[in-house]
Scaffold this motif. Structure first.
Motif, PDB file in Angstrom:
ATOM      1  N   ARG A   1      43.953  33.358  41.532  1.00 17.80           N
ATOM      2  CA  ARG A   1      43.822  34.604  41.152  1.00 17.80           C
ATOM      3  C   ARG A   1      42.516  34.635  41.031  1.00 17.80           C
ATOM      4  O   ARG A   1      41.625  33.904  40.415  1.00 17.80           O
ATOM      5  CB  ARG A   1      44.263  35.001  39.556  1.00 17.80           C
ATOM      6  CG  ARG A   1      44.250  36.093  39.054  1.00 17.80           C
ATOM      7  CD  ARG A   1      44.980  36.126  37.643  1.00 17.80           C
ATOM      8  NE  ARG A   1      46.131  35.981  37.819  1.00 17.80           N
ATOM      9  CZ  ARG A   1      47.109  35.606  36.850  1.00 17.80           C
ATOM     10  NH1 ARG A   1      46.846  34.932  35.661  1.00 17.80           N
ATOM     11  NH2 ARG A   1      48.549  35.517  37.322  1.00 17.80           N
ATOM     12  N   GLU A   2      42.007  35.845  41.712  1.00 16.76           N
ATOM     13  CA  GLU A   2      40.692  35.986  41.599  1.00 16.76           C
ATOM     14  C   GLU A   2      39.980  37.359  40.843  1.00 16.76           C
ATOM     15  O   GLU A   2      40.677  38.170  41.094  1.00 16.76           O
ATOM     16  CB  GLU A   2      39.994  36.482  43.165  1.00 16.76           C
ATOM     17  CG  GLU A   2      38.817  36.619  43.657  1.00 16.76           C
ATOM     18  CD  GLU A   2      38.591  37.184  44.994  1.00 16.76           C
ATOM     19  OE1 GLU A   2      38.499  36.292  45.918  1.00 16.76           O
ATOM     20  OE2 GLU A   2      38.326  38.274  45.358  1.00 16.76           O
ATOM     21  N   THR A   3      39.189  37.090  40.050  1.00 17.41           N
ATOM     22  CA  THR A   3      38.674  38.254  39.047  1.00 17.41           C
ATOM     23  C   THR A   3      36.914  38.369  39.577  1.00 17.41           C
ATOM     24  O   THR A   3      36.230  37.729  39.522  1.00 17.41           O
ATOM     25  CB  THR A   3      38.633  37.652  37.683  1.00 17.41           C
ATOM     26  OG1 THR A   3      39.939  37.145  37.397  1.00 17.41           O
ATOM     27  CG2 THR A   3      38.067  38.945  36.667  1.00 17.41           C
ATOM     28  N   THR A   4      36.773  39.809  39.787  1.00 14.28           N
ATOM     29  CA  THR A   4      35.641  40.000  40.290  1.00 14.28           C
ATOM     30  C   THR A   4      34.969  41.157  39.423  1.00 14.28           C
ATOM     31  O   THR A   4      35.805  41.948  38.745  1.00 14.28           O
ATOM     32  CB  THR A   4      35.298  40.510  41.588  1.00 14.28           C
ATOM     33  OG1 THR A   4      36.414  41.424  42.021  1.00 14.28           O
ATOM     34  CG2 THR A   4      35.687  39.303  42.598  1.00 14.28           C
TER      35      THR A   4
ATOM     36  N   GLN B   1      36.306  45.771  36.655  1.00 15.64           N
ATOM     37  CA  GLN B   1      36.884  44.600  36.938  1.00 15.64           C
ATOM     38  C   GLN B   1      38.129  44.505  37.959  1.00 15.64           C
ATOM     39  O   GLN B   1      39.095  45.453  37.237  1.00 15.64           O
ATOM     40  CB  GLN B   1      37.190  43.947  35.576  1.00 15.64           C
ATOM     41  CG  GLN B   1      37.443  42.239  35.796  1.00 15.64           C
ATOM     42  CD  GLN B   1      37.434  41.651  34.533  1.00 15.64           C
ATOM     43  OE1 GLN B   1      38.452  41.566  33.700  1.00 15.64           O
ATOM     44  NE2 GLN B   1      36.334  40.771  34.103  1.00 15.64           N
ATOM     45  N   TYR B   2      38.084  43.743  38.628  1.00 15.21           N
ATOM     46  CA  TYR B   2      39.339  43.709  39.785  1.00 15.21           C
ATOM     47  C   TYR B   2      39.902  42.316  39.561  1.00 15.21           C
ATOM     48  O   TYR B   2      39.044  41.287  39.700  1.00 15.21           O
ATOM     49  CB  TYR B   2      38.796  43.947  41.349  1.00 15.21           C
ATOM     50  CG  TYR B   2      38.173  45.330  41.364  1.00 15.21           C
ATOM     51  CD1 TYR B   2      38.791  46.119  41.817  1.00 15.21           C
ATOM     52  CD2 TYR B   2      36.917  45.378  40.967  1.00 15.21           C
ATOM     53  CE1 TYR B   2      38.370  47.554  42.126  1.00 15.21           C
ATOM     54  CE2 TYR B   2      36.219  46.742  41.397  1.00 15.21           C
ATOM     55  CZ  TYR B   2      36.990  47.948  41.588  1.00 15.21           C
ATOM     56  OH  TYR B   2      36.534  49.207  41.873  1.00 15.21           O
ATOM     57  N   ASN B   3      41.416  42.594  39.583  1.00 15.24           N
ATOM     58  CA  ASN B   3      42.122  40.919  39.712  1.00 15.24           C
ATOM     59  C   ASN B   3      42.995  41.204  40.826  1.00 15.24           C
ATOM     60  O   ASN B   3      43.664  42.117  41.097  1.00 15.24           O
ATOM     61  CB  ASN B   3      43.003  41.002  38.318  1.00 15.24           C
ATOM     62  CG  ASN B   3      42.001  40.780  36.992  1.00 15.24           C
ATOM     63  OD1 ASN B   3      41.567  39.506  37.111  1.00 15.24           O
ATOM     64  ND2 ASN B   3      41.750  41.602  36.281  1.00 15.24           N
ATOM     65  N   GLU B   4      42.810  40.242  41.566  1.00 10.10           N
ATOM     66  CA  GLU B   4      43.685  40.061  42.854  1.00 10.10           C
ATOM     67  C   GLU B   4      44.492  38.594  42.725  1.00 10.10           C
ATOM     68  O   GLU B   4      43.553  37.496  42.514  1.00 10.10           O
ATOM     69  CB  GLU B   4      42.915  40.050  44.121  1.00 10.10           C
ATOM     70  CG  GLU B   4      42.328  41.461  44.600  1.00 10.10           C
ATOM     71  CD  GLU B   4      43.320  42.431  44.929  1.00 10.10           C
ATOM     72  OE1 GLU B   4      44.274  42.144  45.177  1.00 10.10           O
ATOM     73  OE2 GLU B   4      42.656  43.705  45.040  1.00 10.10           O
ATOM     74  N   SER B   5      45.736  38.364  43.089  1.00 12.65           N
ATOM     75  CA  SER B   5      46.439  37.411  42.976  1.00 12.65           C
ATOM     76  C   SER B   5      47.016  36.888  44.361  1.00 12.65           C
ATOM     77  O   SER B   5      47.483  38.145  45.156  1.00 12.65           O
ATOM     78  CB  SER B   5      47.539  37.300  41.897  1.00 12.65           C
ATOM     79  OG  SER B   5      46.950  37.424  40.633  1.00 12.65           O
TER      80      SER B   5
ATOM     81  N   SER C   1      35.339  34.723  39.010  1.00 10.13           N
ATOM     82  CA  SER C   1      36.091  33.735  38.883  1.00 10.13           C
ATOM     83  C   SER C   1      37.175  33.487  39.805  1.00 10.13           C
ATOM     84  O   SER C   1      37.892  34.486  40.140  1.00 10.13           O
ATOM     85  CB  SER C   1      36.486  33.800  37.341  1.00 10.13           C
ATOM     86  OG  SER C   1      35.450  33.671  36.507  1.00 10.13           O
ATOM     87  N   THR C   2      37.698  32.209  40.148  1.00 11.48           N
ATOM     88  CA  THR C   2      38.843  31.930  40.806  1.00 11.48           C
ATOM     89  C   THR C   2      39.796  30.957  40.178  1.00 11.48           C
ATOM     90  O   THR C   2      39.021  29.564  39.889  1.00 11.48           O
ATOM     91  CB  THR C   2      38.353  31.364  42.325  1.00 11.48           C
ATOM     92  OG1 THR C   2      37.500  32.507  42.920  1.00 11.48           O
ATOM     93  CG2 THR C   2      39.636  31.206  42.968  1.00 11.48           C
ATOM     94  N   ARG C   3      40.787  31.076  39.590  1.00 13.25           N
ATOM     95  CA  ARG C   3      41.677  30.308  39.150  1.00 13.25           C
ATOM     96  C   ARG C   3      43.065  30.086  39.625  1.00 13.25           C
ATOM     97  O   ARG C   3      43.432  31.008  40.511  1.00 13.25           O
ATOM     98  CB  ARG C   3      41.827  30.886  37.400  1.00 13.25           C
ATOM     99  CG  ARG C   3      40.472  30.833  36.765  1.00 13.25           C
ATOM    100  CD  ARG C   3      41.309  31.412  35.092  1.00 13.25           C
ATOM    101  NE  ARG C   3      40.062  31.217  34.347  1.00 13.25           N
ATOM    102  CZ  ARG C   3      38.894  32.055  34.287  1.00 13.25           C
ATOM    103  NH1 ARG C   3      38.803  32.872  34.817  1.00 13.25           N
ATOM    104  NH2 ARG C   3      38.110  31.504  33.007  1.00 13.25           N
TER     105      ARG C   3
END
Length: 299
Positions: A213-216, A222-226, A268-270
């Protein structure tokens, strides 16, 4: 990558990094292309040095207003292409204003450079390091960039507890699952078990996946991409009460990065382990658990 460097330019610029062909290389996606390019790997604290050669194409003298070399670390947001955030910028002058009549080679060295973050290319963001040569001209600058890739070792705290969780639907399903630890290095093996304590629904299928999951950006922009890195079946058919299913997942075969948290306050990358159960009525039950992934120093 050439910026401001067009086919009609009277100059060729070549950048050769010191010992780049002897270094470990990484294949990365080339901008706007399906093909990949090879990049030398550098580490935090290493010097970056090399040679820049400028050649005059047609033999005519070229006037310039100076030549400089820069070592740059930047973060590019793909949804905000006009803005590049440079968190590292070092510059040296290679030549003062003058004329170029023939090929000239310049040495450069940036000593013991702190490379605070690891290189990363994701869905919405790219963190890159590069050497940039700029030959200033009145008409248009000639610019050449040379990409390099940075790996960094940020070891997590010593504590690495196992993960134990329960998931269930009252009076229908009760499962416990356990993973051997919560922090894994990039070549590690995830070992775990799933215990069925109560099964009153007909489970048809069970799978485990790794999700990145990348949060930018920052709120409200804010953008969240999984994205699912891998998915594999761990059970096909109905389990019975008391049954235990082992899990063993080797991470080395996947394109993983370390976990990144609030890099330069921009992304962030989780990573998450996602357990999914499917019953005969096609209902899905799932449970996610965050894990930490880190880069372990190579021997």
């Amino acid at each position: 990558m050439n910026l401001g460097f067009f086919s009609g330019s009277p100059l060729d610029v070549e950048i050769l990094l010191d010992g780049e062909h002897e270094r470990k290389q990484l294949e990365i996606k080339a901008d706007g292309k399906d093909k990949r390019e090879r990049c030398p790997i550098y580490y935090d604290g290493e010097s970056v040095k090399g040679l820049a050669t400028v050649r005059v194409r047609d033999g005519k003298a070229i006037k310039h207003e100076g030549i400089k070399v820069e070592f740059v670390g930047s973060i590019e947001m793909f949804y905000d292409r006009g803005n590049h955030y440079e968190f590292l910028s070092l510059a040296q002058e290679l030549a003062s204003p003058g004329e170029l009549r023939s090929a000239q080679t310049f040495e450069f060295e940036f000593k013991n450079v702190e490379k605070q973050y690891e290189s990363y290319t994701g869905i919405n963001v790219k963190l890159r390091y590069f050497v940039r040569i700029t030959l200033s001209r009145r008409m248009a600058d000639v610019v050449k960039e040379k990409e390099l890739w940075v790996h960094s070792y940020r070891m997590p705290p010593d504590s690495n507890n196992s993960i134990k969780m329960e998931v269930g639907i009252e009076d229908c399903l009760h499962i416990e699952f356990e993973y051997n630890k919560s922090k894994y290095h990039l070549k590690d093996v995830i070992v775990g078990k799933i215990y069925f304590l109560l099964v009153r629904i007909k489970i048809k299928h069970m799978e485990l996946s790794i999700i990145r999951r990348e949060t930018t950006g920052a709120a409200p922009n804010q953008y969240n991409e999984s994205e699912t890195i891998t998915k594999f079946e761990i059970m096909d058919g109905a389990p019975v009460r008391g049954e235990t299913i082992p899990i063993r997942l080797f991470l080395g075969g996947f394109e993983l990065t370390p976990t990144f948290r609030e890099v330069n306050k921009r992304f962030s990358t989780r990573y998450y382990l996602n357990l999914v159960l499917l019953d005969e009525a096609a209902r899905r039950y799932f449970k996610q658990q965050e894990i930490t992934i880190f880069r372990k120093p190579e021997n």
